[in-house]
Design a protein around this motif. Sequence first.
Motif, PDB file in Angstrom:
ATOM      1  N   GLU A 258      73.726  12.516  11.545  1.00 11.79           N
ATOM      2  CA  GLU A 258      73.180  12.346  10.202  1.00 11.79           C
ATOM      3  C   GLU A 258      72.362  13.572   9.821  1.00 11.79           C
ATOM      4  N   LEU A 259      72.610  14.086   8.625  1.00 10.33           N
ATOM      5  CA  LEU A 259      71.810  15.169   8.072  1.00 10.33           C
ATOM      6  C   LEU A 259      70.672  14.552   7.272  1.00 10.33           C
ATOM      7  N   VAL A 260      69.439  14.893   7.635  1.00 12.85           N
ATOM      8  CA  VAL A 260      68.259  14.356   6.948  1.00 12.85           C
ATOM      9  C   VAL A 260      67.925  15.313   5.804  1.00 12.85           C
ATOM     10  N   PRO A 261      68.041  14.903   4.562  1.00 11.04           N
ATOM     11  CA  PRO A 261      67.914  15.850   3.447  1.00 11.04           C
ATOM     12  C   PRO A 261      66.494  16.375   3.265  1.00 11.04           C
ATOM     13  N   ASP A 262      66.419  17.585   2.689  1.00 15.23           N
ATOM     14  CA  ASP A 262      65.152  18.160   2.220  1.00 15.23           C
ATOM     15  C   ASP A 262      64.108  18.295   3.324  1.00 15.23           C
ATOM     16  N   CYS A 263      64.519  18.835   4.455  1.00 18.17           N
ATOM     17  CA  CYS A 263      63.540  19.135   5.514  1.00 18.17           C
ATOM     18  C   CYS A 263      64.007  20.364   6.272  1.00 18.17           C
ATOM     19  N   ASN A 264      63.086  20.971   7.017  1.00 20.84           N
ATOM     20  CA  ASN A 264      63.446  22.066   7.904  1.00 20.84           C
ATOM     21  C   ASN A 264      63.228  21.642   9.355  1.00 20.84           C
ATOM     22  N   HIS A 265      63.422  22.585  10.257  1.00 21.86           N
ATOM     23  CA  HIS A 265      63.384  22.278  11.686  1.00 21.86           C
ATOM     24  C   HIS A 265      62.066  21.632  12.114  1.00 21.86           C
ATOM     25  N   TYR A 266      60.966  21.975  11.453  1.00 17.93           N
ATOM     26  CA  TYR A 266      59.662  21.422  11.805  1.00 17.93           C
ATOM     27  C   TYR A 266      59.295  20.197  10.972  1.00 17.93           C
ATOM     28  N   THR A 267      59.533  20.269   9.671  1.00 16.77           N
ATOM     29  CA  THR A 267      59.072  19.170   8.818  1.00 16.77           C
ATOM     30  C   THR A 267      59.844  17.885   9.042  1.00 16.77           C
ATOM     31  N   ILE A 268      60.955  17.935   9.747  1.00 17.98           N
ATOM     32  CA  ILE A 268      61.661  16.702  10.090  1.00 17.98           C
ATOM     33  C   ILE A 268      60.774  15.768  10.914  1.00 17.98           C
ATOM     34  N   LEU A 269      59.745  16.342  11.587  1.00 20.48           N
ATOM     35  CA  LEU A 269      58.801  15.530  12.362  1.00 20.48           C
ATOM     36  C   LEU A 269      57.436  15.381  11.698  1.00 20.48           C
ATOM     37  N   PHE A 270      57.252  15.961  10.497  1.00 20.50           N
ATOM     38  CA  PHE A 270      55.930  15.906   9.876  1.00 20.50           C
ATOM     39  C   PHE A 270      55.938  15.387   8.442  1.00 20.50           C
ATOM     40  N   ASP A 271      56.983  15.646   7.691  1.00 19.54           N
ATOM     41  CA  ASP A 271      57.063  15.139   6.323  1.00 19.54           C
ATOM     42  C   ASP A 271      57.210  13.618   6.364  1.00 19.54           C
ATOM     43  N   GLU A 272      56.419  12.920   5.559  1.00 16.23           N
ATOM     44  CA  GLU A 272      56.377  11.456   5.638  1.00 16.23           C
ATOM     45  C   GLU A 272      57.751  10.815   5.436  1.00 16.23           C
ATOM     46  N   ARG A 273      58.501  11.305   4.461  1.00 17.55           N
ATOM     47  CA  ARG A 273      59.821  10.729   4.209  1.00 17.55           C
ATOM     48  C   ARG A 273      60.758  10.959   5.392  1.00 17.55           C
ATOM     49  N   CYS A 274      60.741  12.175   5.938  1.00 16.35           N
ATOM     50  CA  CYS A 274      61.607  12.493   7.081  1.00 16.35           C
ATOM     51  C   CYS A 274      61.187  11.709   8.322  1.00 16.35           C
ATOM     52  N   VAL A 275      59.887  11.595   8.526  1.00 15.59           N
ATOM     53  CA  VAL A 275      59.382  10.828   9.670  1.00 15.59           C
ATOM     54  C   VAL A 275      59.841   9.383   9.583  1.00 15.59           C
ATOM     55  N   THR A 276      59.838   8.820   8.389  1.00 20.26           N
ATOM     56  CA  THR A 276      60.312   7.444   8.214  1.00 20.26           C
ATOM     57  C   THR A 276      61.762   7.311   8.679  1.00 20.26           C
ATOM     58  N   THR A 277      62.588   8.303   8.352  1.00 19.24           N
ATOM     59  CA  THR A 277      63.980   8.284   8.799  1.00 19.24           C
ATOM     60  C   THR A 277      64.065   8.336  10.315  1.00 19.24           C
ATOM     61  N   VAL A 278      63.280   9.214  10.936  1.00 22.04           N
ATOM     62  CA  VAL A 278      63.283   9.322  12.400  1.00 22.04           C
ATOM     63  C   VAL A 278      62.849   8.001  13.031  1.00 22.04           C
ATOM     64  N   VAL A 279      61.751   7.428  12.530  1.00 23.97           N
ATOM     65  CA  VAL A 279      61.255   6.159  13.075  1.00 23.97           C
ATOM     66  C   VAL A 279      62.308   5.064  12.938  1.00 23.97           C
ATOM     67  N   ASN A 280      62.970   5.009  11.813  1.00 20.97           N
ATOM     68  CA  ASN A 280      63.980   3.973  11.602  1.00 20.97           C
ATOM     69  C   ASN A 280      65.110   4.090  12.633  1.00 20.97           C
ATOM     70  N   HIS A 281      65.498   5.283  12.959  1.00 25.34           N
ATOM     71  CA  HIS A 281      66.551   5.472  13.977  1.00 25.34           C
ATOM     72  C   HIS A 281      66.050   5.138  15.378  1.00 25.34           C
ATOM     73  N   LEU A 282      64.804   5.459  15.651  1.00 27.48           N
ATOM     74  CA  LEU A 282      64.258   5.170  16.981  1.00 27.48           C
ATOM     75  C   LEU A 282      64.117   3.667  17.219  1.00 27.48           C
ATOM     76  N   THR A 283      63.804   2.922  16.194  1.00 28.34           N
ATOM     77  CA  THR A 283      63.450   1.513  16.362  1.00 28.34           C
ATOM     78  C   THR A 283      64.487   0.552  15.793  1.00 28.34           C
ATOM     79  N   ALA A 284      65.625   1.075  15.354  1.00 21.94           N
ATOM     80  CA  ALA A 284      66.643   0.216  14.731  1.00 21.94           C
ATOM     81  C   ALA A 284      67.179  -0.814  15.725  1.00 21.94           C
ATOM     82  N   ALA A 285      67.490  -1.975  15.203  1.00 22.39           N
ATOM     83  CA  ALA A 285      68.161  -2.990  16.014  1.00 22.39           C
ATOM     84  C   ALA A 285      69.616  -2.604  16.192  1.00 22.39           C
ATOM     85  N   GLU A 286      70.096  -2.654  17.400  1.00 25.55           N
ATOM     86  CA  GLU A 286      71.501  -2.303  17.657  1.00 25.55           C
ATOM     87  C   GLU A 286      72.387  -3.512  17.388  1.00 25.55           C
TER      88      GLU A 286
END
Length: 286
Positions: A258-286
Motif C-alpha cells: 500500500e502506498l500511503v499518500p502525502d508523506c515522505n520517508h520520515y513523516t510516515i511515522l510522524f504525521d498524524e494522518r499517516c500514523v493513523t494508517t500505520v496503527v490501523n495496519h498494525l492492529t487490524a483484525a485478520e
Amino acid sequence: MSVEFDEAGGLRIATFGSGPRKIIAVHGITASLMAWGAVGRRLPDGWSLVAMDLRGRGHSASLPGPYGLDRHAEDVLRVAEHVKAGRDAVLTGHSMGAYVAALAGARRDFARIVLVDGGLPLPPLPEGMDADAATEATLGPALERLRRTYPSAEAYVDFFKAHPAFAGNWNADVEAYVRYDLTGPDGALRSRAAGEAVLEDGRWLRLEPDRIAAALEAITSPLRLLRAPRGLLNQDTGLLPDDLALPWAARLPGLRDELVPDCNHYTILFDERCVTTVVNHLTAAE
C-alpha cells in the motif's frame, strides 16, 4: 498513554501502552526507539508497543559491534523473548528496521509483519560506487549530523527543522524524537548514534540483497508493506518506488502493498494522518 523503560541484554527498550497484544518495533539506521513514539501513543486499547534502541544507537550506543542486520535481528528476537511476545505479537520495522524485521520474521512466526518504507532489496550499486559512498549519498544530512557537535539542544533542533523532510512538517512528536537523540556536554552536544555502526549497517544493506530476498521468501506470517511516495529528502521519488515494489508484490503472494499518500520517508511515522494508517495496519483484525 503510559511509557515504561527497561533493558534486555543491554538494549534500551520502551513499552508504550499496557495492552496484552504486543507490537515489536524496529527503528531506522540513524534513528532511535523514539521514532515509534507517535505510533505508540495512538494505539487502541488492548495493545502495547515495544521499541528498542538498536546497538550503536540511542541509549544502546555503547553496546559493542559487530553490527550488521543479522546481529540486529538476533537482538530483536531477544527483546521479543524478554517481553514474552507470543505468536499473536506483531513485528514491524521502519527503513533499515524493516530489513531487520524481515530477517527476524524469517526465523519465527508473528501474527503479521508490517514493513514501513523499507524491507525490499535495493537496486544494485552503480558501477564504480562502493557501499559506503552509496550510504553517504542516500542518507545525506542524516549522516552529516553524526560528525558534528552542537552548542545547544536548540541548535540540534534547528538542524532538524531545516531538514527537507521536516520543513513544514514539525510537531511535538518529531521534537521529542530529536531531543532524545542528544548526548554530550553543554557546548558540544552530539547525536547518540555511532557513525561506525551506521556505516557497517549501510554496507550490509547494500551488499546483501540476496540475504534480504531469501528472508522475504522464507516469511510465513502475513506480510504488509506501507510505502511513502516521497523520499528521505522529501524528493518526488520514494525509497521504494513502484518499479521496485510491484515486482515484489507479484513475487510474494502473501505480501500486501500500500502506498500511503502525502508523506515522505520520515513523516510516515510522524504525521498524524499517516500514523493513523500505520496503527490501523498494525492492529487490524485478520
